[in-house]
Design a protein around this motif. Structure first.
Motif, PDB file in Angstrom:
ATOM      1  N   TYR A 130      74.475  52.295  98.453  1.00 48.58           N
ATOM      2  CA  TYR A 130      73.397  53.518  97.734  1.00 48.58           C
ATOM      3  C   TYR A 130      74.208  54.310  97.007  1.00 48.58           C
ATOM      4  O   TYR A 130      73.827  55.210  96.343  1.00 48.58           O
ATOM      5  N   GLY A 131      75.751  54.341  97.090  1.00 52.82           N
ATOM      6  CA  GLY A 131      76.597  54.953  96.462  1.00 52.82           C
ATOM      7  C   GLY A 131      76.612  56.542  96.775  1.00 52.82           C
ATOM      8  O   GLY A 131      77.098  57.420  96.153  1.00 52.82           O
ATOM      9  N   LEU A 132      76.415  56.694  98.049  1.00 47.85           N
ATOM     10  CA  LEU A 132      76.516  58.279  98.682  1.00 47.85           C
ATOM     11  C   LEU A 132      77.948  58.390  98.922  1.00 47.85           C
ATOM     12  O   LEU A 132      78.647  57.488  99.243  1.00 47.85           O
ATOM     13  N   PRO A 133      78.147  59.821  98.965  1.00 45.65           N
ATOM     14  CA  PRO A 133      79.525  60.005  99.583  1.00 45.65           C
ATOM     15  C   PRO A 133      79.764  59.966 101.105  1.00 45.65           C
ATOM     16  O   PRO A 133      78.668  59.968 101.626  1.00 45.65           O
ATOM     17  N   GLU A 134      80.926  59.640 101.533  1.00 43.83           N
ATOM     18  CA  GLU A 134      81.052  59.414 102.979  1.00 43.83           C
ATOM     19  C   GLU A 134      80.664  60.618 103.646  1.00 43.83           C
ATOM     20  O   GLU A 134      80.208  60.343 105.032  1.00 43.83           O
ATOM     21  N   GLY A 135      80.942  61.561 103.344  1.00 41.14           N
ATOM     22  CA  GLY A 135      80.439  62.825 104.226  1.00 41.14           C
ATOM     23  C   GLY A 135      78.913  62.656 104.514  1.00 41.14           C
ATOM     24  O   GLY A 135      78.446  63.018 105.277  1.00 41.14           O
ATOM     25  N   THR A 136      78.236  62.788 103.198  1.00 39.70           N
ATOM     26  CA  THR A 136      76.770  62.454 103.287  1.00 39.70           C
ATOM     27  C   THR A 136      76.367  61.530 104.261  1.00 39.70           C
ATOM     28  O   THR A 136      75.408  61.534 104.949  1.00 39.70           O
ATOM     29  N   ALA A 137      77.165  60.150 103.941  1.00 39.87           N
ATOM     30  CA  ALA A 137      76.532  59.125 104.805  1.00 39.87           C
ATOM     31  C   ALA A 137      76.587  59.153 106.499  1.00 39.87           C
ATOM     32  O   ALA A 137      75.697  59.027 107.268  1.00 39.87           O
ATOM     33  N   SER A 138      77.803  59.849 106.894  1.00 39.50           N
ATOM     34  CA  SER A 138      77.870  60.383 108.120  1.00 39.50           C
ATOM     35  C   SER A 138      77.119  61.436 108.733  1.00 39.50           C
ATOM     36  O   SER A 138      76.530  61.323 109.794  1.00 39.50           O
ATOM     37  N   ALA A 139      76.692  62.340 107.590  1.00 40.93           N
ATOM     38  CA  ALA A 139      75.368  63.301 108.201  1.00 40.93           C
ATOM     39  C   ALA A 139      74.082  62.584 108.341  1.00 40.93           C
ATOM     40  O   ALA A 139      73.342  63.089 109.420  1.00 40.93           O
ATOM     41  N   LEU A 140      73.777  61.874 107.535  1.00 33.96           N
ATOM     42  CA  LEU A 140      72.571  61.217 107.281  1.00 33.96           C
ATOM     43  C   LEU A 140      72.628  60.220 108.811  1.00 33.96           C
ATOM     44  O   LEU A 140      71.445  60.135 109.510  1.00 33.96           O
ATOM     45  N   THR A 141      73.664  59.418 109.149  1.00 33.18           N
ATOM     46  CA  THR A 141      73.684  58.868 110.354  1.00 33.18           C
ATOM     47  C   THR A 141      73.452  59.667 111.649  1.00 33.18           C
ATOM     48  O   THR A 141      72.965  59.293 112.492  1.00 33.18           O
ATOM     49  N   SER A 142      74.216  60.771 111.648  1.00 30.35           N
ATOM     50  CA  SER A 142      73.911  61.763 112.689  1.00 30.35           C
ATOM     51  C   SER A 142      72.574  62.057 112.771  1.00 30.35           C
ATOM     52  O   SER A 142      71.875  62.141 113.960  1.00 30.35           O
TER      53      SER A 142
END
Length: 417
Positions: free
Chosen positions: A255-267
């Motif tokens: 989905y092309g999200l930044p890595e920091g955003t991806a980690s926050a969503l997974t959290s």
């Protein structure tokens, strides 16, 4: 819990679960970063996670034996102290070989937490509140799973090194280890140590090992419910490891999200799962383990199938990710089933067996799904997660039917006979 000491035990064990699960998934939000840092593939980082779980797998029954026969707090102390050492070594890793060795040490620590936790919880809970005790414990573990993703999101936003993220987790774990072991010094021996009548008459020797192994397999053969729960734990653990390890990759690459955003969503996904654990524990006490087990695994099938499409609108991805925590909904019910199927003297060993299933899922899933992500893509990988959900649902239905635990009070007595 009605007694202050009982509440203290549940709180300390819950905190220990938080710390151990934080250690368990420290590498997951850093898969891409570590692969680039050590110049290895994503599958190689998955293998490092698998090494940790392999050690946990091998040490489950020995830790369960020590917990049942001698001291639950000894096993708890080994878990917290050695686990913290492994986390610190991970933060200091300068090569891939060092990373593997650090994960081996970490696995020795993490191996002790379930064999110590579950007998302690069983000692301070009753049929009326057991589901809630297990849900509090599972809640701590689920928040622990979310914590490293949140820490990585924070350190990424501050442009700090991955070593800072892992080091922070290790420092928090070290502080809790000291506090927990100090507080357990005031807990009664009948809770922290098995009764004398339940202890073995003689110490194990090398000569006795084959006989003990044969006795274990005889116990397994006569306790199909525990064996079934072990297989079920493997299936759901493999699915959970795939989701929590490679959801950041799905968000970044799919989905092309930044890595920091991806980690926050997974959290956020894992925090919602923690809340669902509490709901699952309360409902287990009210309506029984059966419906909760079935509902949780049915939701897993649907959620994984939706993630596998890679074609959801971005807003829908957020909603589905939050619902991905539904795999945690049934964990208190599964623990309640294992408790009710166990004799009191076998709690540590039986929960160690179930944890073997959990650990085996952690051994297999990260490297296998990492390889699939590399060579077959995210759609195939998450489609396989959905298939694991179907198998989990079918096996869960059979265990619930055979055990007749759909209604509270239908279980056997507290001694499991």
């Amino acid at each position: 819990m009605t007694d202050a000491q009982d509440r203290r035990v549940v709180a300390l064990v819950t905190g220990s679960h938080f710390v151990n699960h934080s250690y368990l998934v420290m590498l997951a939000p850093l898969v891409g970063v570590l692969a680039a840092r050590f110049d290895v593939s994503i599958a190689a980082i998955g293998l490092a996670i698998g090494v940790q779980n392999a050690v946990v797998l091998v040490l489950q029954l020995p830790m369960g034996y020590v917990s049942d026969a001698y001291s639950r707090t000894l096993v708890l102390g080994i878990s917290l102290v050695v686990g913290t050492l492994g986390a610190a070594l991970t933060a200091l890793a300068t090569s891939y070989a060092w990373l593997l060795a650090a994960q081996l040490v970490l696995g020795v620590g993490v191996a002790g937490h379930h064999p110590a936790h579950y007998p302690l919880l069983a000692a301070v809970s009753t049929d009326e509140n057991r589901g809630r005790a297990y849900s509090a414990h599972a809640f701590g573990g689920s928040v622990g799973l979310a914590a490293p993703y949140a820490v990585v999101a924070g350190t990424t936003a501050l442009d700090l090194s991955w070593r800072v993220a892992i080091g922070f987790v290790a420092v928090v774990g070290a502080a809790f280890a000291g506090y927990c072991l100090l507080r357990f010094r005031g807990v009664d021996d009948e809770i922290t140590r098995p009764g004398l009548a339940e202890r073995p008459d003689e110490r194990p020797t090398l000569r006795s090992v084959p006989g003990r192994i044969r006795a274990l397999f005889r116990t397994l053969a006569s306790s199909g419910g525990i064996l079934g729960l072990t297989v079920l734990a493997f299936l759901t653990s493999a699915a959970a490891w795939a989701i929590r390890t490679y959801t950041p990759s799905l968000l970044v690459r799919g989905y092309g999200l930044p890595e920091g955003t991806a980690s926050a969503l997974t959290s956020a996904m894992l925090v919602v799962g923690a809340g669902l654990i509490l709901a699952g524990g309360g409902l287990t006490d009210r309506v029984g383990a059966g419906p909760i087990v079935v509902g949780g695994y049915a939701a897993l099938v649907v959620v994984a199938a939706l993630l596998a499409t890679l074609s959801l609108p971005l807003a829908a991805v957020g909603i589905v990710l939050l619902l991905s925590g539904s795999i945690s909904f049934s964990r208190p019910a599964r623990s309640t089933l294992a408790d009710r199927l166990s004799r009191r003297a076998d709690l540590g060993k039986n929960f160690a067996l179930v944890t073997i299933g959990i650990s085996l899922g952690g051994v297999v899933a990260p490297p296998v799904f990492g390889y699939l992500v590399d060579v077959a893509g995210l759609t195939v990988s998450f489609g396989l997660v959905s298939a694991l959900g179907v198998l989990s649902l079918a096996l869960g239905l059979r265990i619930v039917r055979d055990a007749s635990f759909a209604v509270p009070g239908a279980a056997a007595g507290a001694d499991g006979d």
